[in-house]
Design an enzyme around this catalytic site. Structure first.
Site, PDB file in Angstrom:
ATOM      1  N   ASP A  73      14.759  -4.994  -0.509  1.00 44.37           N
ATOM      2  CA  ASP A  73      13.103  -5.293   0.664  1.00 44.37           C
ATOM      3  C   ASP A  73      12.103  -5.138  -0.587  1.00 44.37           C
ATOM      4  OD1 ASP A  73      10.717  -5.642   2.087  1.00 44.37           O
ATOM      5  OD2 ASP A  73      10.968  -3.523   2.875  1.00 44.37           O
ATOM      6  N   ASP A  74      11.292  -6.550  -0.486  1.00 47.46           N
ATOM      7  CA  ASP A  74      10.389  -7.451  -1.450  1.00 47.46           C
ATOM      8  C   ASP A  74      10.818  -7.612  -3.738  1.00 47.46           C
ATOM      9  OD1 ASP A  74       8.768  -7.384   0.250  1.00 47.46           O
ATOM     10  OD2 ASP A  74       7.614  -5.601  -0.238  1.00 47.46           O
ATOM     11  N   CYS A 122       8.737  -9.176   5.772  1.00 50.08           N
ATOM     12  CA  CYS A 122       9.613  -8.976   6.479  1.00 50.08           C
ATOM     13  C   CYS A 122      10.085  -8.974   7.527  1.00 50.08           C
ATOM     14  CB  CYS A 122       8.942  -7.278   6.029  1.00 50.08           C
ATOM     15  SG  CYS A 122       8.941  -6.194   4.587  1.00 50.08           S
ATOM     16  N   ARG A 157      13.293 -10.499   8.386  1.00 52.42           N
ATOM     17  CA  ARG A 157      15.163  -9.649   8.799  1.00 52.42           C
ATOM     18  C   ARG A 157      15.360 -10.347  10.506  1.00 52.42           C
ATOM     19  NH1 ARG A 157      14.536  -4.995   6.139  1.00 52.42           N
ATOM     20  NH2 ARG A 157      13.027  -5.661   4.296  1.00 52.42           N
ATOM     21  N   LYS A 173      16.135  -0.183   6.771  1.00 52.91           N
ATOM     22  CA  LYS A 173      15.217  -0.612   7.648  1.00 52.91           C
ATOM     23  C   LYS A 173      15.123  -1.289   8.246  1.00 52.91           C
ATOM     24  CE  LYS A 173      10.974  -2.955   6.053  1.00 52.91           C
ATOM     25  NZ  LYS A 173       9.536  -4.033   5.025  1.00 52.91           N
ATOM     26  N   HIS A 196      12.867  -2.705  10.946  1.00 48.00           N
ATOM     27  CA  HIS A 196      11.145  -3.694  10.722  1.00 48.00           C
ATOM     28  C   HIS A 196      11.031  -4.786  12.350  1.00 48.00           C
ATOM     29  CE1 HIS A 196       7.768  -4.484   8.776  1.00 48.00           C
ATOM     30  NE2 HIS A 196       7.338  -4.208   9.916  1.00 48.00           N
ATOM     31  N   SER A 254       8.752  -0.203   7.214  1.00 45.49           N
ATOM     32  CA  SER A 254       7.864  -0.384   6.255  1.00 45.49           C
ATOM     33  C   SER A 254       8.202   0.991   6.211  1.00 45.49           C
ATOM     34  CB  SER A 254       6.908  -1.184   5.490  1.00 45.49           C
ATOM     35  OG  SER A 254       7.005  -2.776   6.051  1.00 45.49           O
ATOM     36  N   HIS A 266       9.939  -1.406  -2.176  1.00 47.93           N
ATOM     37  CA  HIS A 266       9.083  -1.568  -1.432  1.00 47.93           C
ATOM     38  C   HIS A 266       8.492  -0.739  -1.661  1.00 47.93           C
ATOM     39  CE1 HIS A 266       5.731  -2.103   2.072  1.00 47.93           C
ATOM     40  NE2 HIS A 266       6.231  -3.198   2.006  1.00 47.93           N
ATOM     41  N   ASP A 307      15.160  -9.979   1.421  1.00 50.38           N
ATOM     42  CA  ASP A 307      14.089 -10.179   2.741  1.00 50.38           C
ATOM     43  C   ASP A 307      13.077 -11.362   2.041  1.00 50.38           C
ATOM     44  OD1 ASP A 307      12.055  -8.292   1.835  1.00 50.38           O
ATOM     45  OD2 ASP A 307      11.319  -8.099   3.779  1.00 50.38           O
ATOM     46  N   ASN A 308      12.118 -10.849   0.979  1.00 48.40           N
ATOM     47  CA  ASN A 308      11.434 -11.865   0.926  1.00 48.40           C
ATOM     48  C   ASN A 308      11.480 -11.247  -0.671  1.00 48.40           C
ATOM     49  OD1 ASN A 308       9.727  -9.615   2.464  1.00 48.40           O
ATOM     50  ND2 ASN A 308       9.086  -9.825   0.155  1.00 48.40           N
ATOM     51  N   LYS A 338       5.900 -12.417  -3.218  1.00 45.90           N
ATOM     52  CA  LYS A 338       5.601 -12.511  -1.696  1.00 45.90           C
ATOM     53  C   LYS A 338       4.758 -12.794  -0.680  1.00 45.90           C
ATOM     54  CE  LYS A 338       4.965  -8.131   1.652  1.00 45.90           C
ATOM     55  NZ  LYS A 338       6.056  -6.704   1.622  1.00 45.90           N
TER      56      LYS A 338
HETATM   57 MG    MG Z   1       9.476  -7.652   2.276  1.00 42.68          MG
END
Ligand code: MG
Length: 465
Positions: free
Chosen positions: A35-36, A75, A79, A132, A134, A157, A231, A283-284, A304
């Site tokens: 995540d991130d 996010c 996803r 996660k 989301h 998150s 994240h 994811d990003n 992001k």
């Molecule tokens: Mg993310």
């Protein structure tokens, strides 16, 4: 009569042969999703002080994908694309008003979508989601309602559900305490712990993943392991405190690296490594506005939330010893939606014809250094197509910097143009020199828009009273 009997006998035998063949050939599938995480945050992607020996080894034994993208710079839409193989605009999993789902959201992934887990389940796979989600936290949207046999994780998150007496603004992030964020840790539909002890979350996800693999070693399995980190707020266990020269953020990445090592070593120990394809990506891009609590996109521009490459190009690795040749570096285009299509193809699933799927089966390009079937990458921010990449060329129809601060959207007509293979940092606009490329990309964007049927956004649905 005899002829008919023989014929049906042959039919039965060949059908069962087919079933056996499909079973023997279809690999287990593992998707590890950060995540991130920034493009420049792993040592095998050039970070000078973060040490990621397990990911480096994974890359050495597999293929490092240097032009691999998520489908959104945030996010929830990202996803949704991985799970459905479709651009989020097609499923209503994006919005111009709300970037992602929140605890006060009442929407989630529509039941009409065929998730990767649902597709694999149909092919006889055991399925688990650890981490996660989301894609909606109400029961009908959780993993166990979307093709997963089990779920263990924080459903959205890790910076949500902030308690009222936590320090205001960004203060709470600089010295994060578990009790500032009242996020639940769930098993299937039940809340196990609240607030989730985030200091041990990466470790517990790894343990859960390893136990799922061991339990299902004699079955075909699909493990989806979306980490809650890096994240913000950043947490790591005692063992990783102060370990990295990169500080807290580095500690977090090094613990994720450890957990990747646990998963791969379990596969090796159980002799499943040559029959399991493992993907690692994110994811990003990095959340740059969090300073040293966010990662780095390396030489890519921005992070992001933006449709500059730093927002959507991810440090990606694919590993399948014995099938994907070791030690490759591939600059072929790919996206997380291709993980969907590749996985279903490997499992022998047929895609429904009436549904537009945006993914491609990358199997051949991973195995044989063949060309990727993907030529185009769409960069959406909410419901707006901001940019389009075709081959090496990326045209921006609109640009906007990160989410915080005064960041106005700038429309570009004519678009600005970069050659990403010459200029990965998107520094030199070459639109004037290449009007024919602009025309080609505009035509591709128009053709794409023709295929999009806008559906109501799931992200704007409020929680029912
Ligand atoms: Mg993310």
């Amino acid at each position: 009569m005899l002829f008919r009997f023989l014929f049906s006998l042959i039919a039965v035998v060949s059908l069962s042969n087919f079933a056996f063949a499909a079973k023997a050939e279809s690999p287990n599938i593992v998707v590890i999703f950060c995540d991130d995480l920034g493009y420049g945050d792993l040592s095998c992607f050039g970070h000078p002080t973060i040490r990621t020996p397990n990911l480096d080894q994974m890359a050495a034994e597999g293929v490092r994908l240097t032009q691999f993208y998520s489908a959104s710079p945030v996010c929830t839409p990202s996803r949704a694309a991985l799970m459905t193989g479709r651009l989020p605009i097609r499923s209503g999993m994006c919005s111009d008003k709300r970037r992602v789902l929140f605890p006060n959201s009442g929407g989630g992934i529509p039941a009409s979508e065929v998730t990767l887990a649902e597709g694999l389940k149909k092919q006889g796979y055991a399925t688990a989601c650890v981490g996660k989600w989301h894609l909606g936290h109400l029961p009908q949207f959780l993993p166990t309602s979307n093709g997963f046999d089990s779920y263990f994780g924080i459903p959205y998150s890790n910076d949500m559900d902030r308690v009222n007496d936590a320090p205001r603004g960004r203060e709470s992030f600089w010295d994060p305490k578990v009790e500032y964020w009242n996020v639940p840790l769930m098993r299937d539909l039940e809340i196990l712990e609240r607030p989730a002890d985030q200091t041990t979350i990466t470790r517990r996800y790894a343990e859960e993943a390893v136990s799922f693999i061991k339990k299902n070693k004699d079955e075909k399995f699909f493990l989806y392991l979306p980490h809650s980190l890096p994240h913000v707020p950043l947490f790591r266990s005692k063992e990783f405190e102060g370990k990295s020269l990169r500080g807290l953020y580095g500690d977090v990445i090094e613990e994720i690296d450890w957990s990747v090592g646990e998963v791969l070593q379990t596969l090796r120990d159980l002799k499943l490594d040559d029959n399991t394809i493992v993907w690692f990506t994110s994811d990003n891009g990095p959340w740059l506005t969090f300073n040293d609590h966010g990662g780095t996109a390396g030489l890519l521009r921005e992070g992001k939330g933006t449709t500059w490459d730093g927002g959507m190009r991810e440090p990606s690795i694919c590993w399948w010893p014995g099938t994907i040749p070791a030690g490759q570096v591939s600059a072929e285009l790919g996206t997380t939606m291709d993980i969907y299509s590749t996985s279903l193809a490997l499992a022998g699933a047929k895609l429904e014809k009436e549904r537009i799927v945006d993914g491609y089966d990358l199997t051949e390009s991973l195995k044989d250094k063949a060309k990727s079937p993907r030529e185009i990458v769409y960069y959406y921010r909410g419901t707006q197509l901001m940019a389009l990449r075709k081959g090496p060329w990326k045209a921006h129809f609109a640009t906007q910097e990160s989410y915080t601060g005064n960041n106005k959207r700038i429309e570009h007509d004519p678009p600005v143009l970069y050659n990403l293979e010459v200029d990965p940092s998107e520094k030199w606009d070459v639109a004037e020199q290449h009007p024919e490329v602009i025309a080609e990309i505009k035509a591709a964007a128009d053709a794409h828009k023709e295929t999009v049927v806008v559906v109501p956004s799931q992200l704007e649905i409020p929680l029912p009273k």
